[in-house]
Structures are given as structure tokens and as C-alpha cells.
Design an enzyme around this catalytic site. Sequence first.
Site, PDB file in Angstrom:
ATOM      1  N   LYS A 215     -12.244  24.654 -92.189  1.00 21.19           N
ATOM      2  CA  LYS A 215     -12.476  26.390 -91.856  1.00 21.19           C
ATOM      3  C   LYS A 215     -11.876  27.279 -90.137  1.00 21.19           C
ATOM      4  O   LYS A 215     -11.538  27.571 -90.502  1.00 21.19           O
ATOM      5  CB  LYS A 215     -14.006  26.452 -92.127  1.00 21.19           C
ATOM      6  CG  LYS A 215     -14.389  26.617 -93.403  1.00 21.19           C
ATOM      7  CD  LYS A 215     -16.362  26.598 -93.645  1.00 21.19           C
ATOM      8  CE  LYS A 215     -16.138  25.935 -95.286  1.00 21.19           C
ATOM      9  NZ  LYS A 215     -15.461  25.616 -96.056  1.00 21.19           N
TER      10      LYS A 215
ATOM     11  N   ALA B 216      -9.514  28.134 -98.590  1.00 22.08           N
ATOM     12  CA  ALA B 216      -9.737  28.813 -96.762  1.00 22.08           C
ATOM     13  C   ALA B 216      -9.196  30.054 -97.761  1.00 22.08           C
ATOM     14  O   ALA B 216      -8.833  31.084 -96.593  1.00 22.08           O
ATOM     15  CB  ALA B 216      -8.149  28.097 -96.594  1.00 22.08           C
TER      16      ALA B 216
ATOM     17  N   GLY C  61     -11.234  32.305 -97.925  1.00 24.17           N
ATOM     18  CA  GLY C  61     -12.312  32.887 -97.352  1.00 24.17           C
ATOM     19  C   GLY C  61     -12.123  32.691 -95.652  1.00 24.17           C
ATOM     20  O   GLY C  61     -12.816  33.516 -94.779  1.00 24.17           O
ATOM     21  N   ASP C  62     -11.767  31.492 -95.693  1.00 20.19           N
ATOM     22  CA  ASP C  62     -11.318  31.466 -94.205  1.00 20.19           C
ATOM     23  C   ASP C  62      -9.709  33.041 -93.986  1.00 20.19           C
ATOM     24  O   ASP C  62     -10.224  33.221 -92.326  1.00 20.19           O
ATOM     25  CB  ASP C  62     -10.813  30.586 -93.811  1.00 20.19           C
ATOM     26  CG  ASP C  62     -11.450  29.230 -93.707  1.00 20.19           C
ATOM     27  OD1 ASP C  62     -12.550  29.731 -93.561  1.00 20.19           O
ATOM     28  OD2 ASP C  62     -11.163  28.027 -94.509  1.00 20.19           O
TER      29      ASP C  62
ATOM     30  N   LEU D 159     -17.631  38.793-102.125  1.00 18.31           N
ATOM     31  CA  LEU D 159     -18.235  38.395-103.651  1.00 18.31           C
ATOM     32  C   LEU D 159     -17.044  37.642-104.310  1.00 18.31           C
ATOM     33  O   LEU D 159     -16.898  37.997-105.897  1.00 18.31           O
ATOM     34  CB  LEU D 159     -18.943  40.052-104.318  1.00 18.31           C
ATOM     35  CG  LEU D 159     -19.866  40.539-103.625  1.00 18.31           C
ATOM     36  CD1 LEU D 159     -20.136  41.619-104.326  1.00 18.31           C
ATOM     37  CD2 LEU D 159     -21.047  39.597-103.678  1.00 18.31           C
ATOM     38  N   GLY D 160     -16.268  37.299-103.783  1.00 16.35           N
ATOM     39  CA  GLY D 160     -15.028  36.581-104.081  1.00 16.35           C
ATOM     40  C   GLY D 160     -14.298  37.692-105.105  1.00 16.35           C
ATOM     41  O   GLY D 160     -13.837  38.346-104.555  1.00 16.35           O
TER      42      GLY D 160
ATOM     43  N   ALA E  24      -3.757  34.566-100.064  1.00 22.43           N
ATOM     44  CA  ALA E  24      -4.076  33.185 -98.675  1.00 22.43           C
ATOM     45  C   ALA E  24      -4.387  32.035-100.817  1.00 22.43           C
ATOM     46  O   ALA E  24      -3.993  31.461-101.010  1.00 22.43           O
ATOM     47  CB  ALA E  24      -5.337  32.828 -98.711  1.00 22.43           C
TER      48      ALA E  24
HETATM   49  O1  RIB Z   1     -12.692  26.980 -96.660  1.00 20.30           O
HETATM   50  C1  RIB Z   1     -11.734  25.534 -96.572  1.00 20.30           C
HETATM   51  C2  RIB Z   1     -11.779  24.226 -95.634  1.00 20.30           C
HETATM   52  O2  RIB Z   1     -12.539  23.767 -95.601  1.00 20.30           O
HETATM   53  C3  RIB Z   1     -10.594  23.603 -95.999  1.00 20.30           C
HETATM   54  O3  RIB Z   1      -9.845  23.852 -95.099  1.00 20.30           O
HETATM   55  C4  RIB Z   1     -11.784  22.221 -94.961  1.00 20.30           C
HETATM   56  O4  RIB Z   1     -10.893  21.157 -94.421  1.00 20.30           O
HETATM   57  C5  RIB Z   1     -13.733  22.239 -94.779  1.00 20.30           C
HETATM   58  O5  RIB Z   1     -12.908  22.633 -94.368  1.00 20.30           O
END
Ligand code: RIB
Length: 304
Positions: free
Chosen positions: A39, A248, A250-251, A220-221, A281
Site C-alpha cells: 500500500k 490498489a 484505494g492507494d 464507498l467503492g 487504477a
Molecule cells: O492495496 C493493494 C496492496 O495491498 C497490494 O499491492 C498488496 O501488496 C497489499 O499491500
Amino acid sequence: MSVIVLGSINMDLTTYVPHLPAPGETLFGSKFITVPGGKGFNQAVAAGRLGAPTQFIGRVGKDAFGAGLLEMIADEPVNINGILVDPNSGTGLAIIDVDEQAENTIVVISGANMAHDSREVARCRAALTTASVLLLQLECPLETSLAAAQAAREAGALVILDPAPARPLPTEAYQRCHILTPNELETEVLVGFRPRNQEDAAQAASILRERGVETAVIKLGAQGVYYQSSSESGFVEPFPVEAIDTVAAGDAFNGGLAVALAEKRPLAEAIRWGAAAGALATTKIGASSAMPTRAELMNLLAQN
Ligand code: RIB
């Protein structure tokens, strides 16, 4: 204007399957990929690709996965001088399944990510105290993240905590971070109920703010994003995209949010940046590999 991320980096081992396997089930997958993830690192790549000078602080193990990761990430627009090769731990791994509905399950073996200690904060103190925004998540020891939050906050940085993976948080976490960005599941762990709509999200955000965080952003996705601060609240509708892999997303949201705020854009606009980055993403496979570029983000924002 710069972003610093203290967090996890994993080698993601991802299979694409028709449906998520049931207990005892053997499945044929259609594809397997190996990509840098974690993350923390995903958020750093998102911020870097979206145009902010970005530094990542983390650890890999002294093993083949760690060496592979360092080689694979060398060309990302992220300063990785702060990655330590830890001789005493294995590299973080994530075992991921993605189904045909773009949903996923993730199992993380933390390895070196959970070996972060006060040395991380000492190592990155200069960057922490000059950055505009610090991004944190929960894949490293919480004490280390909170120490970094304190140092950055005292130096005037904005601190954003993504409370993922879900776990209850102590009071200091709410007090040391300016913005908290839980998704539905993480919100449920924090407040005791799952937000199903904007009204629930508003109630959850109020509870989180009463605990001390200035701004609560409830992801909320596919429904959109609700946000609330002391002076404003609002809802950002989801961007219409063809999702193939939600890993990812959310990241990407947090990376987009951070860059917009580092550029001093208003909160409502920054939430839109996050939502657009998260949507983009989902249109690509993998984790850090799926983070959008600034041109892609600008294009989606202009179209909607
Ligand atoms: O948010 C997705 C991430 O969660 C992935 O890349 C995985 O490595 C976990 O950390």
C-alpha cells in the site's frame, strides 16, 4: 511541494481467476503476474506519476524478491534512496486473486515491512520535516507511523492516514493525523457499522472527527466518496470506467488526494482527484503498475 510516503513495499504475486476460490476448491487461473506492490509503495508511485516530487521510505529483505523489486522500481518517478535492505527479514509478499468481476482477495506476508522501527523516522527526518504531505497506511508498525506523523505534523506537513488493512486505532492516531481515509470495511472496524449510503457515511465521519481527526473521507467503492471537515462536507460521484482489477484503487485515491492537496487545491477538488485516480487504477491490471499518469487523470477530470 513534495510528498513523502512511509510504508510497505511488497512483491505482489497475482492470479486472475474466474471466481474467488471456495475453501477446498482447485481453480484454473487465466493469468499470473508479478508486480511491485504494497500500500505504501503504490501510494508513492501514484503521487510520483501524478507529478509530485515523491520520496518513499521502506524496507525490503536481503533476498531474491527484494533484489527483484529494487530492479523493477528503478524507473518509477519516486525517490527510493530511503529503502533499506534489511538482512534480518524477508521481503514483503502479497498473494492476490482477482476475479472476473474485478474483485480481489489479498494475503500479505509482511516480512521487512513490520521491521520498521524508530530508525525509519530518524533516517527520513529531513524529508519528513520538509514535505508538504506525509502518506501513511497500516502495513508497518503503528508506533513508527505515529512517530513519523508527529515529526511531520510539528514541521507543518499535512498527514494523511489510510487505515488499511483494517484495525482499531488508538486515540493518538486520530489526533496526529489530519485526514483519515477508510473504505467501507475499514470504517466498520473503526466505528462499528458499515456505511451503506451517504447518510451512514456522514454519521461515521462525525464519529471519526469526534475522536480528533480533522477530516474524514469515507471511500464507498463503486458508490463514490463522502467527505467531512469542520467547515465543509460533500459527496463525489464515482467516475464511469470499465473496471477490470480493483487492486490498489484505494492507494491510487490517496496518491491523487495527496498531490492535489500538496498543490494547495481545495478539499472538494482534491477528493475528485482521488476518486479519478482510483477509478483509473481499476482499468489496468496489477498494483503500482496500475497507477495513473497525470495526463490520464487530467483527461478523465476534463471529461466528467
Ligand atoms: O492495496 C493493494 C496492496 O495491498 C497490494 O499491492 C498488496 O501488496 C497489499 O499491500
